[in-house]
Structures are given as structure tokens and as C-alpha cells.
Design a protein around this motif. Structure first.
Motif, PDB file in Angstrom:
ATOM      1  N   ALA A  48       0.853  -1.183   0.000  1.00 16.81           N
ATOM      2  CA  ALA A  48       0.000   0.000   0.000  1.00 16.81           C
ATOM      3  C   ALA A  48       0.891   1.236   0.000  1.00 16.81           C
ATOM      4  O   ALA A  48       2.091   1.162   0.293  1.00 16.81           O
ATOM      5  CB  ALA A  48      -0.929   0.022   1.217  1.00 16.81           C
ATOM      6  N   SER A  49       0.307   2.360  -0.343  1.00 14.64           N
ATOM      7  CA  SER A  49       1.053   3.619  -0.353  1.00 14.64           C
ATOM      8  C   SER A  49       0.129   4.761   0.033  1.00 14.64           C
ATOM      9  O   SER A  49      -1.102   4.621   0.005  1.00 14.64           O
ATOM     10  CB  SER A  49       1.674   3.880  -1.726  1.00 14.64           C
ATOM     11  OG  SER A  49       0.659   4.000  -2.718  1.00 14.64           O
ATOM     12  N   ALA A  50       0.726   5.890   0.398  1.00  7.40           N
ATOM     13  CA  ALA A  50      -0.048   7.075   0.759  1.00  7.40           C
ATOM     14  C   ALA A  50       0.831   8.303   0.575  1.00  7.40           C
ATOM     15  O   ALA A  50       2.024   8.275   0.918  1.00  7.40           O
ATOM     16  CB  ALA A  50      -0.533   6.998   2.210  1.00  7.40           C
ATOM     17  N   THR A  71       4.498   0.769   2.122  1.00  6.82           N
ATOM     18  CA  THR A  71       4.649  -0.280   3.115  1.00  6.82           C
ATOM     19  C   THR A  71       6.055  -0.869   3.053  1.00  6.82           C
ATOM     20  O   THR A  71       6.695  -1.085   4.093  1.00  6.82           O
ATOM     21  CB  THR A  71       3.611  -1.392   2.898  1.00  6.82           C
ATOM     22  OG1 THR A  71       3.594  -1.757   1.516  1.00  6.82           O
ATOM     23  CG2 THR A  71       2.227  -0.928   3.313  1.00  6.82           C
ATOM     24  N   VAL A  72       6.529  -1.144   1.851  1.00  7.87           N
ATOM     25  CA  VAL A  72       7.869  -1.702   1.690  1.00  7.87           C
ATOM     26  C   VAL A  72       8.427  -1.244   0.349  1.00  7.87           C
ATOM     27  O   VAL A  72       7.683  -1.061  -0.616  1.00  7.87           O
ATOM     28  CB  VAL A  72       7.840  -3.245   1.801  1.00  7.87           C
ATOM     29  CG1 VAL A  72       7.074  -3.859   0.646  1.00  7.87           C
ATOM     30  CG2 VAL A  72       9.239  -3.844   1.883  1.00  7.87           C
ATOM     31  N   SER A 144      -3.733   4.003  -0.664  1.00  8.13           N
ATOM     32  CA  SER A 144      -4.022   3.247  -1.891  1.00  8.13           C
ATOM     33  C   SER A 144      -3.517   1.823  -1.694  1.00  8.13           C
ATOM     34  O   SER A 144      -2.339   1.612  -1.384  1.00  8.13           O
ATOM     35  CB  SER A 144      -3.330   3.881  -3.101  1.00  8.13           C
ATOM     36  OG  SER A 144      -3.824   5.179  -3.345  1.00  8.13           O
ATOM     37  N   MET A 145      -4.408   0.857  -1.857  1.00  8.79           N
ATOM     38  CA  MET A 145      -4.025  -0.542  -1.766  1.00  8.79           C
ATOM     39  C   MET A 145      -3.537  -1.021  -3.140  1.00  8.79           C
ATOM     40  O   MET A 145      -4.058  -0.598  -4.167  1.00  8.79           O
ATOM     41  CB  MET A 145      -5.201  -1.389  -1.292  1.00  8.79           C
ATOM     42  CG  MET A 145      -5.771  -0.964   0.052  1.00  8.79           C
ATOM     43  SD  MET A 145      -4.649  -1.284   1.426  1.00  8.79           S
ATOM     44  CE  MET A 145      -4.674  -3.082   1.453  1.00  8.79           C
TER      45      MET A 145
END
Length: 294
Positions: A48-50, A71-72, A144-145
Motif C-alpha cells: 500500500a502507499s499514501a 509499506t515496503v 491506496s491498496m
């Protein structure tokens, strides 16, 4: 002059490296509006990201460079920069100190100081300095997934066979995960032959545990007839209850049960009376059902 005296003289002439003392912070995201979501992205969510917003002071110093929380990142790197000036910081990384917030802030500042597209060097123990709460404009995370890690890549990069192979290996490690709308920081996931709902509760541990104990004593901890309350994690100062679910039931069908449980939980949190005997027994039972994270 003897070898021993030469060695001693050389040691005296070498400046001593200052020892960096590590400090453990049990709630590194405390004070951030979306503390439970920061915890979920770090501990529960694979991809995921933001977007993040720099403080006006950092914008003035480094320019208004787009910053993305991930996330990574590739090879679990702490940060990377793109040739167009974009900056990525990774929540899940190999090296870290006892203060995750300080680690992430130092990774962000290191990336901002790096030329766009350059290799970002981040120390494993950053020492005292700004934390996330000091370098970001706080607010809800716009998450955002992702089904894969293609968001890492620049346009056309996946055409490289080596990059494509690396991406396929990374994507193979992702288990299906869906962010639920019924509660903030609640996620459905499917692992081998199992499905779960995991929810990072926003209240402090004692308040959350008392509320769960009341629900347990009342027999209302489950999400439905075919579900089981599996236990709970502790993660960065917050509790994360976990439910086992039927493997073949889609994530969307758990929105209503989670919303109903969230309502019961909120009512239990609002109770101010001390736990009765049944509640105290339930509390001891829940303490015995703590799970190991991951």
C-alpha cells in the motif's frame, strides 16, 4: 619504540567515535491523526502507499518534492529517490532503532538531501533528531491498496527482464488484503487456507482490553456464526484483535459484520463501570490468547 607503545599512540591519535544510544519508544506514532493506520501499514499490510506532506520549513529548504509513504520498498530499503525528484520512504525495513518515528524521519531527511535519482544512505541508528511528527503536516492518510509493487517503478522499467523477474518475486509474497470501510484501520486478508479480519484499535490498551472483555463476557466477540475470535496482537502500543473467517467468503461480505461489531465495541468502550466478576474472568482469558505478530 615498542609495538605496544606505537599502537597506544595511534589509538590516542584516532578520534573516538561517539556512541549512539538507542532509546525504545513504545508508541512511535503517538500524536499522529491516523496512528492506527500507520501501525496497520507497518505491521499488517503487504502493499500500500499514501502521499505525505512536508512541513512548510522543509518545503522552503528542499522544495515541494512529492513524498510517498510505502509499506515496503525494493530490498526493504528505508528510502529512495526518483530522477524526477519524487521521494519514497518505506515503513517495513531491515535496520531500525527503538524509535520507528525517528528512523522514518531520518530516512526522509536523508532522501531530501540526496540528489534526485541518487542512492540514499541512511544510518541504522540515527541518534537524536526530528521525528515524523516534526517533519510532516499531519492529517488522515489517503491510502491506496496495491495488488503488486508496480508502483515502485518508473514508466518502462518493467521492460527490463531483470527488473521484471525481481518484481515477480516480490509480488509472489503478497497475500490478498482488502481495506474495510466499516472501521478505520480494519483489514481483511487471506493467507494459506485461512482468512482473517485484523483491526488496530484506536484506544489505549487497558481501555480496549476492558471493552473486549465486556463483549467476551456477553458472548458477542465473534463476527458471525462461522467465525472465531482468534486472539490479539500488541503493536506499537495498540491492540490488534484477529478473527478467523471462512476462507471462501469475499471481503465485501464482512463489511456489515465488522460495522456491527464496531458499534458494540464503541458501546463497551463508553461504559465507565468497573468490570464485574464475569468481565474480569474474560479479561484473564483474553490475556491468555495473545498472538505472535506475523
Amino acid at each position: 619504540m615498542s609495538k605496544r607503545r606505537k599502537s597506544q599512540r595511534a589509538a590516542d591519535a584516532t578520534p573516538k567515535r561517539e556512541k549512539v544510544r538507542d532509546v525504545f519508544v513504545p508508541r512511535p506514532f503517538e500524536g499522529l491523526t491516523d496512528e492506527p493506520e500507520w501501525i496497520a501499514l507497518r505491521e499488517l499490510v503487504p502493499a500500500a502507499s499514501a502521499p505525505l506532506r512536508l512541513t512548510p520549513e522543509l518545503v522552503e529548504e528542499y522544495g515541494d518534492r512529492p513524498v510517498t509513504l510505502a509499506t515496503v520498498l525494493p530490498m526493504a530499503a528505508p528510502a529512495m529517490t526518483k530522477p524526477d525528484g519524487r521521494v519514497f520512504i518505506g515503513l517495513q525495513r531491515h535496520q531500525q532503532s527503538g524509535d520507528v518515528s525517528r528512523d522514518l524521519a531520518d530516512a526522509l531527511l536523508s532522501a531530501l538531501r540526496t540528489e534526485p535519482g541518487g542512492q540514499v544512505s541512511v544510518p541504522p541508528l540515527p541518534g537524536p533528531g526530528p521525528r515524523l511528527q516534526d517533519v510532516l503536516v499531519d492529517g488522515p492518510l489517503e491510502i491506496s491498496m496495491h495488488d503488486g509493487f508496480e508502483f515502485w517503478l518508473d514508466p518502462g522499467a518493467a521492460d527490463d527482464p531483470n527488473v521484471q523477474a525481481s518484481l515477480e518475486r516480490a509480488n509472489a509474497a503478497i497475500y490478498p488484503t482488502v481495506k474495510l470501510a466499516a472501521a478505520r484501520a480494519a483489514y481483511w486478508c487471506q493467507v494459506t487456507e485461512k482468512a482473517h479480519v485484523r483491526w488496530v484499535l484506536p484506544e489505549d490498551e487497558d481501555t480496549a482490553l476492558d471493552a473486549l472483555s465486556r463483549l467476551s463476557a456477553a458472548g458477542s466477540l465473534r463476527l458471525g456464526d462461522d467465525t472465531r475470535f482468534a486472539g490479539m496482537f500488541r503493536a506499537h502500543g495498540r491492540l490488534v484483535p484477529v478473527w478467523d473467517l471462512p476462507e471462501d467468503t469475499p471481503a465485501a461480505e464482512w463489511e456489515a459484520p465488522v460495522a456491527e461489531f464496531a458499534k458494540r465495541y464503541a458501546e463497551a468502550v463508553a461504559e465507565r463501570e468497573a468490570l464485574d466478576a464475569a468481565g474480569r474472568r474474560a479479561r484473564q482469558g483474553l490475556l491468555g490468547r495473545q498472538l505472535t505478530l506475523r
